[in-house]
Design an enzyme around this catalytic site. Sequence first.
Site, PDB file in Angstrom:
ATOM      1  N   ASP B 330       0.852  -1.170   0.000  1.00  0.00           N
ATOM      2  CA  ASP B 330       0.000   0.000   0.000  1.00  0.00           C
ATOM      3  C   ASP B 330       0.894   1.228   0.000  1.00  0.00           C
ATOM      4  O   ASP B 330       1.885   1.262   0.707  1.00  0.00           O
ATOM      5  CB  ASP B 330      -0.880   0.014   1.261  1.00  0.00           C
ATOM      6  CG  ASP B 330      -2.079  -0.885   1.089  1.00  0.00           C
ATOM      7  OD1 ASP B 330      -2.580  -0.964  -0.043  1.00  0.00           O
ATOM      8  OD2 ASP B 330      -2.496  -1.511   2.084  1.00  0.00           O
ATOM      9  N   GLU B 371      -3.025  16.700   6.657  1.00  0.00           N
ATOM     10  CA  GLU B 371      -2.787  17.586   5.511  1.00  0.00           C
ATOM     11  C   GLU B 371      -3.016  19.038   5.927  1.00  0.00           C
ATOM     12  O   GLU B 371      -2.218  19.923   5.634  1.00  0.00           O
ATOM     13  CB  GLU B 371      -3.724  17.247   4.338  1.00  0.00           C
ATOM     14  CG  GLU B 371      -3.347  15.995   3.575  1.00  0.00           C
ATOM     15  CD  GLU B 371      -3.957  14.743   4.178  1.00  0.00           C
ATOM     16  OE1 GLU B 371      -4.574  14.844   5.256  1.00  0.00           O
ATOM     17  OE2 GLU B 371      -3.806  13.657   3.583  1.00  0.00           O
ATOM     18  N   PHE B 400     -15.148  19.873   6.108  1.00  0.00           N
ATOM     19  CA  PHE B 400     -15.130  19.154   4.841  1.00  0.00           C
ATOM     20  C   PHE B 400     -16.324  18.219   4.785  1.00  0.00           C
ATOM     21  O   PHE B 400     -16.639  17.523   5.738  1.00  0.00           O
ATOM     22  CB  PHE B 400     -13.840  18.319   4.749  1.00  0.00           C
ATOM     23  CG  PHE B 400     -13.749  17.470   3.524  1.00  0.00           C
ATOM     24  CD1 PHE B 400     -13.211  17.999   2.345  1.00  0.00           C
ATOM     25  CD2 PHE B 400     -14.192  16.155   3.530  1.00  0.00           C
ATOM     26  CE1 PHE B 400     -13.118  17.208   1.224  1.00  0.00           C
ATOM     27  CE2 PHE B 400     -14.103  15.374   2.397  1.00  0.00           C
ATOM     28  CZ  PHE B 400     -13.565  15.898   1.233  1.00  0.00           C
ATOM     29  N   ALA B 402     -18.358  15.343   2.072  1.00  0.00           N
ATOM     30  CA  ALA B 402     -18.192  14.574   0.833  1.00  0.00           C
ATOM     31  C   ALA B 402     -18.920  15.260  -0.315  1.00  0.00           C
ATOM     32  O   ALA B 402     -18.536  15.106  -1.468  1.00  0.00           O
ATOM     33  CB  ALA B 402     -18.709  13.164   1.026  1.00  0.00           C
ATOM     34  N   MET B 406     -14.974  20.423  -0.016  1.00  0.00           N
ATOM     35  CA  MET B 406     -14.213  21.626   0.330  1.00  0.00           C
ATOM     36  C   MET B 406     -14.315  21.830   1.832  1.00  0.00           C
ATOM     37  O   MET B 406     -15.229  21.360   2.477  1.00  0.00           O
ATOM     38  CB  MET B 406     -14.813  22.869  -0.357  1.00  0.00           C
ATOM     39  CG  MET B 406     -14.607  22.900  -1.851  1.00  0.00           C
ATOM     40  SD  MET B 406     -15.072  24.502  -2.500  1.00  0.00           S
ATOM     41  CE  MET B 406     -16.763  24.613  -1.997  1.00  0.00           C
ATOM     42  N   SER B 407     -13.382  22.581   2.362  1.00  0.00           N
ATOM     43  CA  SER B 407     -13.521  23.042   3.741  1.00  0.00           C
ATOM     44  C   SER B 407     -13.051  24.492   3.760  1.00  0.00           C
ATOM     45  O   SER B 407     -12.567  25.001   2.755  1.00  0.00           O
ATOM     46  CB  SER B 407     -12.682  22.174   4.682  1.00  0.00           C
ATOM     47  OG  SER B 407     -11.318  22.276   4.341  1.00  0.00           O
ATOM     48  N   LYS B 418     -11.006  25.994   0.550  1.00  0.00           N
ATOM     49  CA  LYS B 418      -9.965  25.223  -0.136  1.00  0.00           C
ATOM     50  C   LYS B 418     -10.532  23.832  -0.407  1.00  0.00           C
ATOM     51  O   LYS B 418     -11.412  23.338   0.322  1.00  0.00           O
ATOM     52  CB  LYS B 418      -8.684  25.142   0.695  1.00  0.00           C
ATOM     53  CG  LYS B 418      -8.733  24.191   1.881  1.00  0.00           C
ATOM     54  CD  LYS B 418      -7.332  23.864   2.336  1.00  0.00           C
ATOM     55  CE  LYS B 418      -7.298  22.613   3.219  1.00  0.00           C
ATOM     56  NZ  LYS B 418      -7.892  22.777   4.537  1.00  0.00           N
ATOM     57  N   ASP B 541      -4.932  -4.013   6.675  1.00  0.00           N
ATOM     58  CA  ASP B 541      -5.458  -3.858   8.027  1.00  0.00           C
ATOM     59  C   ASP B 541      -6.980  -3.785   8.065  1.00  0.00           C
ATOM     60  O   ASP B 541      -7.595  -4.217   9.001  1.00  0.00           O
ATOM     61  CB  ASP B 541      -4.825  -2.652   8.734  1.00  0.00           C
ATOM     62  CG  ASP B 541      -4.912  -1.384   7.901  1.00  0.00           C
ATOM     63  OD1 ASP B 541      -5.558  -1.431   6.833  1.00  0.00           O
ATOM     64  OD2 ASP B 541      -4.328  -0.379   8.315  1.00  0.00           O
ATOM     65  N   ASP B 545      -9.733  -5.498   3.344  1.00  0.00           N
ATOM     66  CA  ASP B 545      -8.511  -6.162   2.900  1.00  0.00           C
ATOM     67  C   ASP B 545      -8.571  -7.669   3.134  1.00  0.00           C
ATOM     68  O   ASP B 545      -7.757  -8.412   2.601  1.00  0.00           O
ATOM     69  CB  ASP B 545      -7.291  -5.639   3.669  1.00  0.00           C
ATOM     70  CG  ASP B 545      -6.849  -4.276   3.156  1.00  0.00           C
ATOM     71  OD1 ASP B 545      -7.070  -4.016   1.958  1.00  0.00           O
ATOM     72  OD2 ASP B 545      -6.288  -3.509   3.941  1.00  0.00           O
TER      73      ASP B 545
END
Lengths: 595, 715
Positions: B330, B371, B400, B402, B406-407, B418, B541, B545
């Site tokens: 990953d 971020e 933020f 979906a 943006m937030s 942004k 994890d 998966d």
Amino acid sequence: MTLIGWLQIVVFFGLLLALTKPMGIFMHRVFEGEPTFLTPVMRPIEKLIYRLCGVREDDDMPWTRYTVAMLFFSIVTLLLTYAILRWQAYLPLNPMRLGSDKAPGWGTAMTPDLAFNTAASFTTNTNWQAYSGENTMSYFSQMVALASHNFFSAAAGIAIAIAFVRGLARKSATGVGNFWVDLTRATLYVLLPLCIVIALVYVQQGMPQNFHAYHTAQTVEGSAQIIPGGPVASQEAIKMLGTNGGGIFNANSSHPFENPTPLTNFIQMLTIFLIGGGIVYTFGIAVGNVRQGWAIFAAMSALFLLGVAVCYWQEAKGNPIINAVATGGNMEGKEARFGIASSTLFATITTDASCGAVNSMHDSYTPLGGLVPMANILTGEVIFGGVGAGLYGMLMYAILAVFIAGLMVGRTPEYLGKKVEAFEVKMAMLACLILVADVLGFTALSCVTHVPHPATYWNTVSGTPPSVNALASANTNNSGPHGFSEILYTFDSATGNNGSAFAGISVNTPYWNLTIGIAMLIGRFLMIIPLLAIAGSMAKKKRVPVSSGTFPTDNALFAGLLVGVVIIVGALSYFPAVALGPVVEHFLMLGGKTF
Amino acid sequence: MATTLTNKPSAAPSAPTPPKVHGPRPLFDPPIVRRAVRDAFFKLNPLVMAKNPVMFVVWVGSAVTTIIFAQDIVKHAGGWETAFSGQIALWLWFTVLFAGFAEAIAEGRGKAQADELRKTRSTTMARRIVKNGKEEAVAAAMLRKGDICVCEVGDIIPGDGTVIEGIASVDESAITGESAPVIREAGGDRSAVTGGTKVISDMIKIEITSNPGETFIDRMIGLVEGAARQKTPNEIALNILIAGLTIIFMLATITLLPFAIYSVQQAGSGAPPSIPILVSLLVCLIPTTIGGLLSAIGIAGMDRVMQYNVLAMSGKAVEAAGDVDVLLLDKTGTITLGNRQATEFIPLPGVGIADLADAAQLSSIADETPEGRSIVVLAKDKYGLRGRHFNDGEVEFIPFTAQTRMSGADIGHSRIRKGAVQAVADYLTQSGSTVPKELFEIADGISNQGGTPLAVAVDGKALGVIFLKDIIKGGMRERFAHMRAMGIKTVMITGDNPLTAAAIAQEAGVDDYLAQAKPEDKMALIKKEQAQGRLVAMTGDGTNDAPALAQADVGVAMNSGTQAAKEAGNMVDLDSNPTKLIEIVEIGKQLLMTRGALTTFSIANDVAKYFAIIPAMFSMLYIMSGHAHGPLWALNVMKLHSPYSAVLAAVIFNALVIIALIPVALKGVAYRPMGAAQVLRRNLMVWGVGGILAPFPFIWLLDQIVVLLHCAPAH
């Protein structure tokens, strides 16, 4: 050793090298069913055979059916041969009435044990001869019972090798080919055409090819000499090409009728290795990387050249006791026509391959010179080897080498992208075990066994019954370590399906005929079954793509490893036995004692 | 209330710490050695021995020789012959003991670890919730699957389970040895808890997922103790090989007796070899070295994996790791640090960079994602923008979602946003502004470099783009180069678009990548590689998966992951460090190499032993008058003193070499990542050629010592 001697060896090897690739390509095309220049002639015959026998050409057999077909074919032809030999007196082409009451006084009776031994011998491609051809076999027996086996046992060997190669080359497959098709193609496209050409050359060189009764000639000295005849040239061609080795005459290729000129001698040597060398190249094409084939070829070549060098060196050096009074190396038992180089080269080739034809007496070699032919067979005749048998034997070693050393690269060992797992190791070890047990077991038995009652039946030597309860080993004509070498070589030759003899044992007695016959059958069939099992299991596997983490099997390092494994495995299994034979004899010779 | 926002330092990019080796217990820890010595004697039990064909043969040989020695003593047969058979018997027993010791010491570390684990299991009490919502105290051992328990600060979690309510920090050091606590919370991929670990803050409700005796700790104890150990496929194959060799050498030895009888009869001198000498030859020839060390190698391999804090569910998994052809890694967390970081602000033409930085910072102040934090940090480090002070009601943060993708923040009248470039562009278009085409040009440029662009807009005007970059862990390039040298293909799995993925893949030096990967793509890739005969390893994890982990040949689940993932994989990494897959592969390879090396060495050794024993065995055969020895004594190339001393030296060498190679069996042969051809050449020289040559000087030396100590005659 002479320059001319070495040149003969070099020229021989050079020609073999040159012929390997064309032979390999041709055989690959034949067994893939691709057209060759012989197709227009042979294809109709081939199709006719399939129609008559009810063989479906596209019937892909799993290894089990392939094995059963091979065994069935071998048993039927074995029984057929036994019957012909026993009844040869009633069959045609028997001008000397051999086997009947009216046979000449020098004729040898075809007893049941001799017939069994001979039938087993020719079925297994051994061609061990407990008899002298010229005073035992009718022309009919020679041609129908024996020469046919020369073709079929050779073709079966090639077929098995091709099946083994298919097992390695195919992926996720269930079948390994069709035995009947492989057998037919090997005979029609490979063996028959070559034999016709070679036989014609032999006739031109002066070999007899007739059905005459034997002539009796008056020699200059005034004594009578019986001159036999027979279909010699045709027999000789397949005798070498099919690595059979059973001669028409007792003296085999040292007889002037069987090997009249230096040219025939050279052709005979070359044809022993011709198919064995070419099929290695076929293997390379089949697995999609000719370098894989060349690596195996290189290992075989190294072992061959090593053997011939040692043999030639020892024979040229000769026996120090004799050297004190005469020069010229050890010429005992060698044809003056061929000399030491050509004799040792022949001896090495015939034992590298499972041929067994001889142009000199191996029994008369110096201890270490004689060790070379013995060791060649002990390592399993994997140096080009018997047609087909050499390749599958060597591939078995390759699988073992890959398994032992391959772990050292840190992966589950794989050969040609096929993982070598418990089943393959089990089968390969089983094959090794059977060969070792066959050679050592029968040698041990014959060293100490007392011939059971009534000794007159079991072990009569040329009409004189041994003392009651005598040792079987009493039949050896030499004492000491040399006698031991004779016994060891006998079962070595039988197990390896070689057929050459150290001679020196009177073997045409029930005890020896039966033990040797059984040893030959074990050495051939009990080795083939595990190997075909490997082929079947390998065919089923996926092929792992090559990466830099893969154990490389197409380079000089692998060839070297293979040579090492062949020598070490052979040496470890047989060192004690060899020490009591040739090795101790060698030291005794240096100390001034011979046997 | 005033909100004070400070710049929180984000984790600085750092080289991945090499996986720590757990509990650096020395190879020959005195208590472990003491225990191993004791266990070695227990392993003399013929029923235990019978599982190992090679050592069983030695056992039988020792017994036979001992009986012969005893007979000699009873008959008062003194002399060198008796002394010889006594010593041979002794050294053969030592050979068996040494092999048992090797296995016992390999097991020792696991046993010591199991004892520690058992302590944590013992007497925990659980607070089970019964139907009416009340709690009752029960012993942890009484808990069954489906029970619900409550754990508070200080409680030991009574069994494996899933958090169904709450969040807590948990100390898992009992299992991982790692003292820093981890967060466990309901829902998501961090919901699994392990029995025996300790809650150190807050309270959680857990649903028990395993019955007593089947818990993770129970399994762990079984694994480290070796009780659950089964022979691996390659070990079985190797066992067949050495058993086959043993039979071949038995044949060679047994047939030697008739050969000798014949030869002695022919020679009229010498004597057939005695039983102790034949037994000595047999034991020296059969591959006792690898036979004695084979199981120790396997156990030690699993133990080495354990020391990297990885729990392998079977030896087969470790072995398969050595065969791996493809590593699926990953991107996030394995190749790159977990999070992208802002590395640059790129303003549109006509916009000052300070304005962009200011807006970027304001938009991210309330953004707690890594971020977002990295944007704040960049603004501080590069433009000196510090934390700010706002009054109540002055600022409203837009989280933020979906939908908007943006937030941002509304501060006074200015609306700062942004977000993904397309989302911001759509927002601008909707509010009636034009979107400058340079915005897309800059964004594409960033994507091509493997970065993620974030557009920043203030009051309907685009200011510029933030360059978010994946930071590749230090040293990864070199490791992938090693993998390539070993013939292993590395594939990076990422949800990024192909452009970004390609750029990161190139920077990290992986061989291939799978972009915009969904869980089913991963599965498809594994199946495709496997169909071509390759072995695939991966880490994972999350619950999604799990199918891929189960499908992969080597699936390493992170201990922090879900219960489903841990059950699907065949290894669990207790430190949850996905990079460790690479070490696991190396350990697997080393395990197979060690087996191959010792097998080769064992067989190669036989050459020298023949040269010691065969001349000794036939020293008087075909003897000629005036000579002290027969002709075969010429094979005594080591110039050993006498037949007795020669055989004794070979047998002693054969026993001691097992002891000498225990460290190699436990640690594995020296390993360097390089191509198979090189590795083979190197190992063939060391273990093959070395194996042929090494015994000669040692047997010679032992012969000198044996004679010096008057254990064997000098002539």
